[in-house]
Write an enzyme that holds these catalytic residues in place. Structure first.
Site, PDB file in Angstrom:
ATOM      1  N   VAL A  11       0.703  -1.132  -0.099  1.00 49.63           N
ATOM      2  CA  VAL A  11       0.092  -0.001   0.019  1.00 49.63           C
ATOM      3  C   VAL A  11       0.921   1.134  -0.001  1.00 49.63           C
ATOM      4  O   VAL A  11       0.701   2.247  -0.842  1.00 49.63           O
ATOM      5  CB  VAL A  11      -1.053   0.118   1.121  1.00 49.63           C
ATOM      6  CG1 VAL A  11      -1.810   1.286   1.052  1.00 49.63           C
ATOM      7  CG2 VAL A  11      -1.766  -1.348   1.150  1.00 49.63           C
ATOM      8  N   VAL A  30       9.727   9.063   4.354  1.00 47.30           N
ATOM      9  CA  VAL A  30       9.198   7.507   4.226  1.00 47.30           C
ATOM     10  C   VAL A  30       9.837   6.924   5.276  1.00 47.30           C
ATOM     11  O   VAL A  30      11.076   6.670   5.379  1.00 47.30           O
ATOM     12  CB  VAL A  30       9.344   6.943   2.841  1.00 47.30           C
ATOM     13  CG1 VAL A  30       8.784   5.446   2.937  1.00 47.30           C
ATOM     14  CG2 VAL A  30       8.699   7.844   1.691  1.00 47.30           C
ATOM     15  N   LYS A  88      -7.223  -1.823   9.292  1.00 52.48           N
ATOM     16  CA  LYS A  88      -8.707  -1.816   9.998  1.00 52.48           C
ATOM     17  C   LYS A  88      -8.504  -2.493  11.446  1.00 52.48           C
ATOM     18  O   LYS A  88      -9.258  -2.175  12.123  1.00 52.48           O
ATOM     19  CB  LYS A  88      -9.521  -2.767   9.117  1.00 52.48           C
ATOM     20  CG  LYS A  88      -9.226  -4.225   9.111  1.00 52.48           C
ATOM     21  CD  LYS A  88      -9.170  -4.911   7.829  1.00 52.48           C
ATOM     22  CE  LYS A  88      -7.864  -4.651   7.094  1.00 52.48           C
ATOM     23  NZ  LYS A  88      -7.617  -5.420   6.020  1.00 52.48           N
ATOM     24  N   VAL A 115     -11.931  -0.715   4.662  1.00 55.07           N
ATOM     25  CA  VAL A 115     -13.071  -1.632   4.514  1.00 55.07           C
ATOM     26  C   VAL A 115     -13.179  -1.737   3.184  1.00 55.07           C
ATOM     27  O   VAL A 115     -13.365  -0.277   2.548  1.00 55.07           O
ATOM     28  CB  VAL A 115     -14.281  -1.125   5.184  1.00 55.07           C
ATOM     29  CG1 VAL A 115     -15.413  -2.339   4.993  1.00 55.07           C
ATOM     30  CG2 VAL A 115     -13.876  -1.116   6.734  1.00 55.07           C
ATOM     31  N   GLY A 117     -11.032  -2.084   0.555  1.00 56.01           N
ATOM     32  CA  GLY A 117     -10.001  -1.670  -0.363  1.00 56.01           C
ATOM     33  C   GLY A 117     -10.239  -0.180  -1.337  1.00 56.01           C
ATOM     34  O   GLY A 117     -10.233   0.720  -0.721  1.00 56.01           O
ATOM     35  N   GLU A 173      -3.723 -12.713   3.539  1.00 54.94           N
ATOM     36  CA  GLU A 173      -2.910 -11.996   4.614  1.00 54.94           C
ATOM     37  C   GLU A 173      -1.810 -12.646   4.966  1.00 54.94           C
ATOM     38  O   GLU A 173      -1.773 -14.164   4.500  1.00 54.94           O
ATOM     39  CB  GLU A 173      -3.641 -11.705   5.637  1.00 54.94           C
ATOM     40  CG  GLU A 173      -5.066 -10.819   5.811  1.00 54.94           C
ATOM     41  CD  GLU A 173      -4.841  -9.497   5.607  1.00 54.94           C
ATOM     42  OE1 GLU A 173      -3.797  -8.673   6.361  1.00 54.94           O
ATOM     43  OE2 GLU A 173      -5.267  -8.686   4.938  1.00 54.94           O
ATOM     44  N   LYS A 188     -13.784  -5.299   9.841  1.00 54.42           N
ATOM     45  CA  LYS A 188     -14.439  -4.482   8.687  1.00 54.42           C
ATOM     46  C   LYS A 188     -15.933  -4.228   9.211  1.00 54.42           C
ATOM     47  O   LYS A 188     -16.361  -3.138   8.879  1.00 54.42           O
ATOM     48  CB  LYS A 188     -14.282  -5.060   7.431  1.00 54.42           C
ATOM     49  CG  LYS A 188     -12.824  -5.027   6.741  1.00 54.42           C
ATOM     50  CD  LYS A 188     -12.734  -5.955   5.632  1.00 54.42           C
ATOM     51  CE  LYS A 188     -11.455  -5.953   5.036  1.00 54.42           C
ATOM     52  NZ  LYS A 188     -11.324  -6.783   4.041  1.00 54.42           N
ATOM     53  N   GLY A 285      -5.420  -4.829  -2.769  1.00 57.43           N
ATOM     54  CA  GLY A 285      -4.604  -4.761  -4.110  1.00 57.43           C
ATOM     55  C   GLY A 285      -3.860  -3.268  -3.904  1.00 57.43           C
ATOM     56  O   GLY A 285      -4.505  -2.374  -3.341  1.00 57.43           O
TER      57      GLY A 285
HETATM   58  N1  HSE Z   1      -6.789 -10.030   2.950  1.00 60.56           N
HETATM   59  C1  HSE Z   1      -8.018  -8.960   2.584  1.00 60.56           C
HETATM   60  C2  HSE Z   1      -9.071  -9.787   1.750  1.00 60.56           C
HETATM   61  C3  HSE Z   1      -7.568  -7.663   1.849  1.00 60.56           C
HETATM   62  O1  HSE Z   1      -8.540 -10.842   1.307  1.00 60.56           O
HETATM   63  O2  HSE Z   1      -9.786  -9.362   1.386  1.00 60.56           O
HETATM   64  C4  HSE Z   1      -7.280  -6.752   2.787  1.00 60.56           C
HETATM   65  O3  HSE Z   1      -8.454  -6.464   3.826  1.00 60.56           O
END
Ligand code: HSE
Length: 369
Positions: A11, A30, A88, A115, A117, A173, A188, A285
């Site tokens: 991200v 950064v 989240k 929540v 993406g 994840e 979420k 993503g």
């Molecule tokens: N691992 C999560 C998913 C993405 O598969 O939706 C990040 O919230």
């Protein structure tokens, strides 16, 4: 706007790239533990170099995890810096600390990418609640679980094989338990319900069941009854209180949820005026998620803070009843036997989740009317 970016992974890097093309904001520093060199930002390894830099007014947290994210974000807010995060677990777990702190310091905190993406979900809830009372939020919020269930449904794959595919595509994840045990979805839906209803739901009052025990035979049996299994979250107003839970759910094969393919999300709210509104898109993503982080940065520039006022703590109570598909040790009243498992007489959500805690090898799925 001068930004201190914490983390340069999936991200963080996406945020850096999108911000580079803009004139209204700039990434100045950064925080990254690896050696990196950037043309127009200073790479630092010590957070104090961002915290103590008065020229940095906004911190973007893209490290993930609870620690040291929580310590860094609290210190940034306490120092009077705005914070935008995609984390989240962080916002959900420390909701009762971060929101009052941001308010006390008069700074903004936003987390739209946390929540859905790239779906503008929390920001749409924020807009929606200005005009109407929201009564329900929820849906398919985890791409990894949807990918696994979709592959099992469409191609008859076993669970392990489908999980391996999701991992090889980078959807899961780092620890897939967060996805397959429903924890990601749990965070979420709690965050969504908090924003929609203006409360702070007690996490432990929201039961969660995941998909790790589902088998190819279960899925085949669902298809034989015209049903498809999805991991679905629910948060709703119920009388004076709230109900919230996450569980595998059997939906009609022709429903909108059943049609959600691959790793997509489908999230829905119900409002008194708008009625049902659903949002479909990429729930994860690099660029979809970074897109929403940058949307939040633009909102911070425009003076927008958190999505909803900080309400008091609330407990979810899940007394509503439904029939469940159960495989593994159910000895309560049964309505039908499907061979692979049984369908129970209506049971309350709380009672079924209490039963599941004592039968961790079982698989349950609520049956939607
Ligand atoms: N691992 C999560 C998913 C993405 O598969 O939706 C990040 O919230």
């Amino acid at each position: 706007m001068n930004i201190g970016l914490l983390g340069f992974g999936v991200v963080g890097r996406g945020v850096y790239e999108i911000v580079r093309g803009r004139e209204d904001m700039r990434v100045r520093k950064v925080l990254c533990l690896e050696d990196i060199s950037l043309p127009d930002a200073e790479a630092v390894k010590d957070f104090s170099q961002i915290l103590e830099d008065d020229s940095i007014d906004t911190v973007v947290e893209a490290m993930g995890g609870l620690h040291p994210s929580y310590e860094f974000v609290s210190a940034a807010l306490a120092a009077g810096k705005h914070v935008v995060t995609s984390n989240k677990a962080l916002v959900c777990t420390y909701y009762d600390k971060l929101l009052p702190l941001a308010r006390e310091k008069g700074v903004h905190l936003r987390a739209t990418a946390a929540v859905g993406g790239g779906i503008g979900w929390l920001s749409e809830l924020e807009r929606s609640r200005r005009v109407q009372k929201l009564t329900e939020v929820g849906g398919i919020m985890n791409g990894t679980c949807n990918y696994i269930l979709d592959n099992m449904t469409r191609f008859g794959l076993g669970y392990d094989e489908a999980l391996k595919q999701a991992q090889s595509l980078g959807y899961a994840e780092a620890n897939p338990a967060t996805d397959v045990d429903g924890i990601d979805t749990w965070h979420k839906v709690i965050l969504s319900a908090n924003v929609a209803f203006g409360v702070s739901l007690e996490k432990q009052s929201v039961p969660v069941a995941g998909i790790r025990n589902i088998t190819a035979r279960d899925v085949e049996s669902f298809a034989g009854h015209g049903l498809v299994c999805k991991l679905i979250s629910t948060g709703k107003r119920l009388g004076d209180g709230f109900s919230a839970y996450v569980q595998p759910t059997l939906v009609a094969a022709g429903s909108l949820e059943a049609a959600v393919p691959l790793n997509y999300n489908l999230i829905t709210f119900l409002g008194e005026s708008s009625e049902r509104m659903s949002f479909y898109g990429q729930g994860a993503g690099r660029y979809p998620t970074a897109y929403n982080v940058v949307q939040d940065l633009v909102d911070v520039l425009g003076g927008k803070g958190f999505y909803a006022p900080y309400g008091g703590k609330a407990q979810a109570r899940n007394e509503e009843t439904m029939g469940y598909y159960v495989r593994g040790g159910w000895d309560g009243p049964v309505r039908e036997d499907w061979g692979s498992g049984v369908v129970t007489e209506p049971v309350s959500v709380d009672a079924m989740h209490r039963w599941l805690k004592e039968h961790p090898q079982a698989f349950i799925a609520g049956i939607r009317d």
